[in-house]
Write a protein that holds these residues in place. Structure first.
Motif, short mmCIF file in Angstrom:
data_model
loop_
_atom_site.label_atom_id
_atom_site.label_comp_id
_atom_site.label_asym_id
_atom_site.label_seq_id
_atom_site.Cartn_x
_atom_site.Cartn_y
_atom_site.Cartn_z
N ILE A 104 0.84 -1.20 0.00
CA ILE A 104 0.00 0.00 0.00
C ILE A 104 0.88 1.26 0.00
O ILE A 104 0.60 2.22 -0.73
N ALA A 105 1.92 1.26 0.82
CA ALA A 105 2.81 2.42 0.87
C ALA A 105 3.48 2.65 -0.49
O ALA A 105 3.60 3.80 -0.94
N TRP A 106 3.89 1.57 -1.13
CA TRP A 106 4.51 1.70 -2.45
C TRP A 106 3.50 2.25 -3.47
O TRP A 106 3.83 3.11 -4.28
N GLU A 107 2.27 1.76 -3.42
CA GLU A 107 1.23 2.26 -4.31
C GLU A 107 0.99 3.75 -4.09
O GLU A 107 0.78 4.50 -5.04
N ALA A 108 1.00 4.17 -2.82
CA ALA A 108 0.67 5.56 -2.50
C ALA A 108 1.77 6.52 -2.91
O ALA A 108 1.48 7.67 -3.30
N PHE A 109 3.02 6.09 -2.80
CA PHE A 109 4.14 7.02 -3.01
C PHE A 109 4.88 6.81 -4.33
O PHE A 109 5.80 7.57 -4.64
N SER A 110 4.52 5.80 -5.11
CA SER A 110 5.25 5.52 -6.34
C SER A 110 4.56 6.12 -7.55
O SER A 110 3.34 6.25 -7.60
N GLY A 111 5.38 6.50 -8.53
CA GLY A 111 4.86 7.04 -9.79
C GLY A 111 5.80 6.70 -10.92
O GLY A 111 6.81 6.02 -10.72
N PRO A 112 5.49 7.16 -12.12
CA PRO A 112 6.35 6.86 -13.27
C PRO A 112 7.80 7.32 -13.09
O PRO A 112 8.73 6.69 -13.57
N GLY A 113 7.99 8.43 -12.38
CA GLY A 113 9.34 8.95 -12.19
C GLY A 113 9.98 8.56 -10.88
O GLY A 113 11.03 9.10 -10.52
N GLY A 114 9.36 7.66 -10.13
CA GLY A 114 9.89 7.26 -8.82
C GLY A 114 8.95 7.68 -7.71
O GLY A 114 7.72 7.64 -7.86
N VAL A 115 9.52 8.11 -6.59
CA VAL A 115 8.72 8.52 -5.45
C VAL A 115 8.03 9.85 -5.75
O VAL A 115 8.64 10.79 -6.26
N THR A 116 6.74 9.92 -5.43
CA THR A 116 5.96 11.12 -5.73
C THR A 116 4.85 11.31 -4.71
O THR A 116 4.42 10.35 -4.06
#
Length: 281
Positions: free
Chosen positions: A29-41
């Motif tokens: 869940i944390a990865w889903e919430a903070f991840s994006g195409p460019g990395g952490v977002t």
């Protein structure tokens, strides 16, 4: 002589359970919430905050918790004192009080929906008494305060027993000699409850409040049954973004917010109801 590793071996099943069913899902869940195409977002949190229902969902969730949990605490304490004073029929009364505990959230919501709907018990009773002549739409979109009240009643009716069971167990651990000694020194019932019972109930109250508050922030099924989308709450919007809008990232952001609020209130309870070291019963 017991092995030094035995305590760790006994803790192993619980550790594995927490790792598989809490730490691993939380990491996802944390990865889903903070991840994006460019990395952490933080863009998913920005989407959540800018969503027009977010302020209302946050406000409704907090208001429900603030309105329900204190009432449930007071009711659970009163019911626990009543049960503890009974000499006969104690188990029967406790069983009756805890019957709603076996009812699911959705079933509780549907039961109270049957009361508040146009052809439900409330309108029938009011019509029989001559108070109303036509059915009242209690759960319409223009009566959000009635939906809020209905959800409150459903939550109080269903979940007070959770706190009751914990508090009754805590009262059972308090030696009767403490109350008897206070009575000898002239303390009345209220003074004994406030000066003896409540301080010794701190660990149980701490557990009951933490558990009940966390569950209050996760309210969803009763709201869905009684109000649909007319009363937005955080868990309902999490479901909406995950399954209706197919946006797991924003749904995960909602889940992180719910978790953060739960952790904040847990730390508050641990602080306010801190048990002094060596003050066990």
């Amino acid at each position: 002589m017991p092995s030094r590793g035995l305590p760790y071996l006994l803790l192993l099943p619980a550790t594995v359970f927490l790792a598989v069913f809490f730490l691993y899902p939380f990491t996802q869940i944390a990865w889903e919430a903070f991840s994006g195409p460019g990395g952490v977002t933080l863009s998913h949190f920005a989407t959540m905050v800018n969503y027009w229902k977010f302020p209302a969902a946050l406000e409704n969730t907090l208001l429900l918790a603030v309105a329900v949990v204190p009432l449930q605490t007071a009711m659970a304490l009163a019911m626990a004192v009543l049960v503890s004073k009974l000499e006969k029929g104690r188990d029967l009364i406790l069983y009756i009080f805890t019957i709603p505990l076996g009812i699911s959230d959705l079933a509780a919501g549907l039961i109270w929906f049957a009361i508040f709907q146009q052809t439900g018990f409330l309108n029938s009773a009011l019509h029989a008494l001559g108070v109303v002549h036509t059915p009242v739409i209690w759960l319409g979109y223009q009566s959000k305060w009635v939906i809020f009240l209905a959800v409150m009643l459903a939550e109080i009716w269903r979940a007070t027993a959770i706190m009751l069971v914990i508090i009754v167990a805590g009262m059972g651990l308090i030696p009767k000699e403490y109350g008897e000694a206070a009575e000898v020194f002239g303390a009345g019932p209220w003074q004994r409850f406030r000066r003896v019972t409540l301080p010794l109930l701190r660990p149980s109250l701490q557990t009951a409040l933490i558990l009940r508050t966390i569950l209050a922030f996760e309210v969803f099924a009763e709201v869905a049954a009684l109000g649909g989308t007319n009363l937005p709450v955080l868990m309902g919007e999490t479901f909406h973004w995950q399954f209706d809008l197919q946006d797991g990232h924003t749904a995960a952001a909602f889940a992180i917010v719910i978790l953060a609020i739960s952790i904040g209130f847990t730390l508050l309870y641990l602080r306010l109801l801190r048990v002094p070291k060596g003050a066990g019963i």
